[in-house]
Design a protein around this motif. Structure first.
Motif, PDB file in Angstrom:
ATOM      1  N   PHE A 675      74.588   9.606  67.559  1.00 50.81           N
ATOM      2  CA  PHE A 675      75.969   8.825  67.770  1.00 50.81           C
ATOM      3  C   PHE A 675      75.992   7.991  69.110  1.00 50.81           C
ATOM      4  O   PHE A 675      74.905   8.387  70.237  1.00 50.81           O
ATOM      5  N   HIS A 676      77.143   7.282  69.509  1.00 47.42           N
ATOM      6  CA  HIS A 676      77.074   6.779  70.797  1.00 47.42           C
ATOM      7  C   HIS A 676      78.269   7.150  71.669  1.00 47.42           C
ATOM      8  O   HIS A 676      79.335   6.427  71.540  1.00 47.42           O
ATOM      9  N   PRO A 677      78.031   8.259  72.472  1.00 50.75           N
ATOM     10  CA  PRO A 677      79.211   8.544  73.209  1.00 50.75           C
ATOM     11  C   PRO A 677      79.640   7.733  74.337  1.00 50.75           C
ATOM     12  O   PRO A 677      78.938   7.039  74.779  1.00 50.75           O
ATOM     13  N   MET A 678      80.574   7.607  74.681  1.00 53.89           N
ATOM     14  CA  MET A 678      81.427   6.967  75.987  1.00 53.89           C
ATOM     15  C   MET A 678      80.802   7.471  77.243  1.00 53.89           C
ATOM     16  O   MET A 678      80.866   8.660  77.576  1.00 53.89           O
ATOM     17  N   THR A 679      80.200   6.763  78.120  1.00 54.46           N
ATOM     18  CA  THR A 679      79.656   7.163  79.376  1.00 54.46           C
ATOM     19  C   THR A 679      80.200   6.028  80.322  1.00 54.46           C
ATOM     20  O   THR A 679      79.636   4.813  80.302  1.00 54.46           O
ATOM     21  N   ILE A 680      81.380   6.349  81.180  1.00 55.14           N
ATOM     22  CA  ILE A 680      82.039   5.181  81.679  1.00 55.14           C
ATOM     23  C   ILE A 680      81.211   4.800  83.086  1.00 55.14           C
ATOM     24  O   ILE A 680      81.779   3.595  83.613  1.00 55.14           O
ATOM     25  N   GLU A 681      80.462   5.292  83.480  1.00 51.28           N
ATOM     26  CA  GLU A 681      79.656   5.017  84.624  1.00 51.28           C
ATOM     27  C   GLU A 681      79.131   3.643  84.531  1.00 51.28           C
ATOM     28  O   GLU A 681      78.975   2.620  85.416  1.00 51.28           O
ATOM     29  N   ALA A 682      78.740   3.038  83.419  1.00 46.97           N
ATOM     30  CA  ALA A 682      78.220   1.654  82.851  1.00 46.97           C
ATOM     31  C   ALA A 682      79.174   0.697  83.350  1.00 46.97           C
ATOM     32  O   ALA A 682      78.938  -0.532  83.833  1.00 46.97           O
ATOM     33  N   ASN A 683      80.641   1.001  82.965  1.00 47.20           N
ATOM     34  CA  ASN A 683      81.894   0.056  83.421  1.00 47.20           C
ATOM     35  C   ASN A 683      81.788  -0.060  84.805  1.00 47.20           C
ATOM     36  O   ASN A 683      81.696  -1.410  85.447  1.00 47.20           O
ATOM     37  N   PHE A 684      81.882   1.105  85.396  1.00 43.16           N
ATOM     38  CA  PHE A 684      82.047   1.036  86.972  1.00 43.16           C
ATOM     39  C   PHE A 684      80.589   0.275  87.702  1.00 43.16           C
ATOM     40  O   PHE A 684      81.139  -0.510  88.576  1.00 43.16           O
ATOM     41  N   GLY A 685      79.750   0.728  87.164  1.00 43.84           N
ATOM     42  CA  GLY A 685      78.240   0.432  87.840  1.00 43.84           C
ATOM     43  C   GLY A 685      78.273  -1.152  87.564  1.00 43.84           C
ATOM     44  O   GLY A 685      77.629  -1.868  88.478  1.00 43.84           O
ATOM     45  N   GLY A 686      78.471  -1.689  86.500  1.00 45.72           N
ATOM     46  CA  GLY A 686      78.311  -3.061  86.151  1.00 45.72           C
ATOM     47  C   GLY A 686      79.086  -4.016  87.215  1.00 45.72           C
ATOM     48  O   GLY A 686      78.903  -5.011  87.749  1.00 45.72           O
ATOM     49  N   THR A 687      80.464  -3.547  87.242  1.00 39.37           N
ATOM     50  CA  THR A 687      81.519  -4.183  88.251  1.00 39.37           C
ATOM     51  C   THR A 687      80.890  -4.098  89.590  1.00 39.37           C
ATOM     52  O   THR A 687      81.037  -4.977  90.586  1.00 39.37           O
ATOM     53  N   ALA A 688      80.413  -3.073  90.003  1.00 43.87           N
ATOM     54  CA  ALA A 688      79.730  -2.811  91.325  1.00 43.87           C
ATOM     55  C   ALA A 688      78.442  -4.056  91.389  1.00 43.87           C
ATOM     56  O   ALA A 688      78.379  -4.761  92.509  1.00 43.87           O
ATOM     57  N   GLY A 689      77.872  -4.202  90.305  1.00 43.93           N
ATOM     58  CA  GLY A 689      76.766  -4.914  90.435  1.00 43.93           C
ATOM     59  C   GLY A 689      77.275  -6.555  90.531  1.00 43.93           C
ATOM     60  O   GLY A 689      76.682  -7.404  91.328  1.00 43.93           O
ATOM     61  N   ILE A 690      78.361  -6.776  90.145  1.00 42.13           N
ATOM     62  CA  ILE A 690      78.898  -8.231  89.948  1.00 42.13           C
ATOM     63  C   ILE A 690      79.506  -8.327  91.715  1.00 42.13           C
ATOM     64  O   ILE A 690      79.249  -9.541  92.230  1.00 42.13           O
ATOM     65  N   THR A 691      79.930  -7.353  92.192  1.00 40.68           N
ATOM     66  CA  THR A 691      80.251  -7.340  93.623  1.00 40.68           C
ATOM     67  C   THR A 691      79.034  -7.855  94.466  1.00 40.68           C
ATOM     68  O   THR A 691      78.939  -8.508  95.565  1.00 40.68           O
TER      69      THR A 691
END
Length: 793
Positions: A675-691
């Motif tokens: 199954f594919h649980p939600m792990t929200i750190e990828a959302n946050f980390g991806g945006t940090a990468g954009i900065t």
């Protein structure tokens, strides 16, 4: 209507939790499913955990620590690992639990058929409001929902357009033990108690959710209905409204958690009623305006767009599907960026708990990885965007949790290891457990989370310049973590100091005998963390003019720390020796900490180490597993940005954007998890990468557009923060800086680097004198003044 980059929208209700849309005020969270004839909102309260439990360390390594170190120096790693795993007999932490669910069944009288093509639901990120527009029987209807921070309630509003009436049936439930009944004429009360313990889903157990008399936390959820016109009947298990012009539902919730170290409150209903009564003083319009004002004060601080920022109006689920076919979608990138800012605002506010693996949104009594605060990458990644994205207030829950963890961590350090200061292992929960969790040493034995957490204290100071925070809150914690590390370090026999025993989070190597083991000495992750901590603690002490002798101790220790090494394949060595890897494509790249989020490796100053980092990434990617998981993609974006490789970063941002569920929350697509649980750190980390692609300030100067992808030729960002109290607006054309504005919140010197010679102008248009060294210009700023930046012709 919000612009495409500021809204998620769909043309049908959700069929699953992965399609529902999140609302939150930091403490209270809701996942709104939507629906014309049946709607539901799944609810969470951020202190509802299993337990409490006594996490006082039991077995201790202290009596055998000398023996363990002797065996490590004798290279008997498998034997050492067996000893450590037998002594680390702790269990997993407490589990973050779902609060309940409200089911709503709108009624339309004789108008019982929805008109095809008329339905639309959206989450307006700029306002923090969920809306549903649709038509039934030729009439238009609007449902609105938001979670208010000022009033600490979730609000749902339902009204028809024009002079029509509606009905509604609604009820409360919970997956936990509970009783629901009538509290007063307009109010339902759901009262329950959390389980004493929960076995994580990764472990098999015949009775995984255990309730015991007198144990577990009490909780309460209140639902109050206000109707304009019509009638209301409360049946105890449900409320029925008929013939109303409009209906407003207020939901409050509270648990028995009274604060860290405090006794549990056995009557949380009083807190819930206080919040409900406070919100009840306001009309729906007033509640909505109070919420919008509060939300906008945070969300509107910055903006980001690629291209013209407009883009074709495409439902979000369709936009995601298009993205999987390849090719960049500028609107999707901007939407993802703003969604992450929205999610942090919704899941982490002053007074709340930190955002955990699921933010605050969880629908399972057995959440993946217990839904905790995993401290070997995940909770830190949650907060990488907080400071650059102009949300320092949202950083506060983590900073407060670090203070609380240090108190329990002092006992852990003393009893387990005989060390001063404080330590944390690989996970925290509500009760601030700091001891090892038990299980394999690869993940359970890692007492080095405190230095990484301290990075957030230092970052907050560097961005804000708040000396009071540094002196009263940050420095005592930095010093305590440094004291632990000083006591934990030992001589390696060759003049170096090493951590011992040591692991590299969740990874393993092959010993000379072919054993797959995790424990050795002086892992690169450990030594990088300790270097960063000692450097920042020494600097903090210097700024505050404190602890001269202690500063000297750090100054002497720093050059003796075991250095980073380059392995035979040109990679940055992960362990003390260049051991063969048991899993060459492992998802964790902890040994690159010195590149990001640390700052020890500078691609200009340390080209050989930077090249070794790049080689490490190439080897990980070539062997696969790390190339399949969302948060790994996010960290790769950050790594490639720090290496100045914008197009490689863009490649992994694209992989990340092909990974989410339809609601744009990251799905953890591990090849060994069905199954594919939600792990929200990828959302946050991806945006940090954009900065990091747009601005970097970790090297002592502000680097403008340091790794701009070639596929982003035109764009603009406003309100982006840099260290030392600077705020920047940047616009670029043809892949080059067009102009920028800098605001100096603190005053003082500023160093700027761009691609080409930069010209600095004051607010009045006069040239500001400065010292130029290559592409860098150094100049003096005045507090609260603005400066224009442009490339010289």
């Amino acid at each position: 209507m919000a612009e495409e980059r500021h809204r998620l929208w769909y043309t049908r209700p959700s069929n699953s939790w992965q399609e529902a849309l999140p609302l939150g005020n930091g403490r209270l969270g809701g996942m709104v499913y939507g629906g014309v004839f049946a709607n539901r909102i799944q609810l969470n309260e951020d202190t509802l955990y299993s337990g409490p439990r006594d996490f006082t360390p039991g077995d201790t390594l202290l009596p055998r620590l000398s023996e363990i170190r002797r065996l490590i120096f004798a290279r008997r790693y498998a034997e050492v690992q067996g000893i450590i795993e037998s002594l680390s007999s702790g269990s997993g932490g407490a589990s973050y639990l779902p609060l309940g669910e409200v089911a709503l069944f709108p009624e339309y009288g004789d108008w019982d058929r929805r008109e095809e093509g008329s339905y639309r639901r959206e989450l307006d990120l700029s306002e923090g409001i969920h809306r549903e527009h649709y038509r039934v029987g030729g009439r238009e209807f609007l449902q609105e929902c938001f979670c208010s921070y000022p009033d600490q309630v979730l609000v749902w509003h339902y009204a028809p357009a024009g002079d029509h009436t509606v009905g509604l049936r609604l009820c409360l439930s919970s997956p936990l033990e509970h009783f629901c009944g009538k509290r007063d004429y307009r109010t339902l009360a759901l009262r329950g108690r959390a389980p004493a313990s929960v076995v994580p889903p990764s472990e098999r157990d015949d009775d995984p959710v255990t309730y015991r008399p007198g144990e577990g936390m009490a909780f309460c959820q209140l639902l109050r209905v206000e109707n304009r016109g019509g009638s209301l009947e409360n049946y105890g298990s449900e409320i029925m409204v008929r013939g109303a012009k409009e209906i407003t539902v207020l939901i409050s919730a509270a648990t028995g958690y009274a604060g860290f170290g405090k006794p549990l409150d056995e009557n949380p209903e009083e807190k819930a009623e206080t919040m409900l009564a406070g919100a009840g003083q306001f009309s729906y319009g007033e509640l909505k305006e109070r919420h919008r004002t509060d939300h906008a004060a945070l969300f509107s601080r910055m903006d980001f767009r690629l291209g013209n920022g407009k883009g074709e109006a495409v439902p979000t689920d369709e936009r995601l599907e298009r993205g999987k076919d390849g090719g960049e979608d500028p609107v999707l990138i901007s939407l993802f960026f703003h969604y992450s800012r929205y999610l942090l605002i919704a899941s982490s506010r002053p007074g709340s708990q930190p955002a955990n693996l699921q933010g605050i949104w969880n629908n399972s009594a057995r959440p993946p990885w217990t839904g905790n605060l995993t401290t070997n990458i995940n909770v830190q990644m949650n907060y990488w965007l907080a400071e650059p994205c102009h949300l320092p207030e949202c950083h506060e829950p983590l900073l407060k949790a670090i203070e609380e963890a240090s108190l329990r961590g002092e006992e852990t350090a003393r009893r387990l290891y005989g060390c001063r200061g404080w330590c944390v292992h690989h996970g925290l929960d509500l009760w601030r457990r700091t001891d090892p969790s038990g299980g394999k040493a690869a993940w359970s034995f890692w007492p080095m989370a405190a230095p990484w957490l301290c990075q957030h204290l230092w970052d907050h100071y560097e961005y804000t310049g708040d000396r009071e925070f540094l002196g009263e809150r940050a420095y005592p914690l930095l010093k305590g973590a440094a004291l632990f590390c000083l006591d934990w370090l030992v001589e390696d026999g060759y003049g170096h100091l090493v951590s011992c025993p040591s692991t590299s989070p969740e990874n393993s190597f092959l010993s000379e005998k072919g054993d797959m083991v995790s424990v050795s000495q002086g892992s690169t992750m450990d030594m990088s963390l300790i270097w960063q901590l000692f450097t920042q603690t020494e600097e903090a002490a210097r700024i505050l003019d404190r602890d001269g002798e202690f500063r000297k101790t750090l100054t002497v220790a720093l050059p003796r720390l075991y250095p980073m090494k380059i392995g035979a394949r040109g990679q940055l060595q992960e362990w003390f020796e260049d051991f063969p890897e048991a899993d060459p494509g492992h998802r964790h790249t902890a040994h690159l900490y010195a590149l990001h989020p640390g700052n020890r490796i500078d691609r200009d100053r340390d080209p050989e180490l930077a090249a070794a980092c790049l080689r490490t990434l190439e080897l990980r990617i070539a062997h696969g597993e790390g190339d399949t998981i969302g948060w790994c993609y996010a960290w790769y974006v950050c790594f490639f940005a720090r290496l100045g490789l914008g197009d490689r970063a863009s490649e992994y941002l694209g992989k990340l954007l092909a990974n989410p569920s339809p609601n744009l929350l990251n799905a953890h697509r591990h090849p060994r998890i069905s199954f594919h649980p939600m792990t929200i750190e990828a959302n946050f980390g991806g945006t940090a990468g954009i900065t990091e692609l747009l601005i970097q300030s970790h090297r002592g100067y502000i680097d403008l557009l340091p790794a701009l992808p070639s596929s982003w030729p035109v764009g603009e960002v406003t309100g982006l923060r840099a260290r030392k109290g600077f705020v920047l607006d940047i616009r670029w054309e043809d892949g080059k800086l067009a102009e920028a504005t800098l605001r100096s919140d603190l005053g003082g010197s500023c160093s700027l680097r761009g691609r080409g010679v930069l010209e600095i102008l004051s607010e009045s248009g006069e040239k500001v004198p400065g010292e130029r060294i290559g592409d860098t210009v150094n100049f003096i700023t005045e507090k609260n003044r603005y400066y224009r930046i442009r490339r010289e012709p």
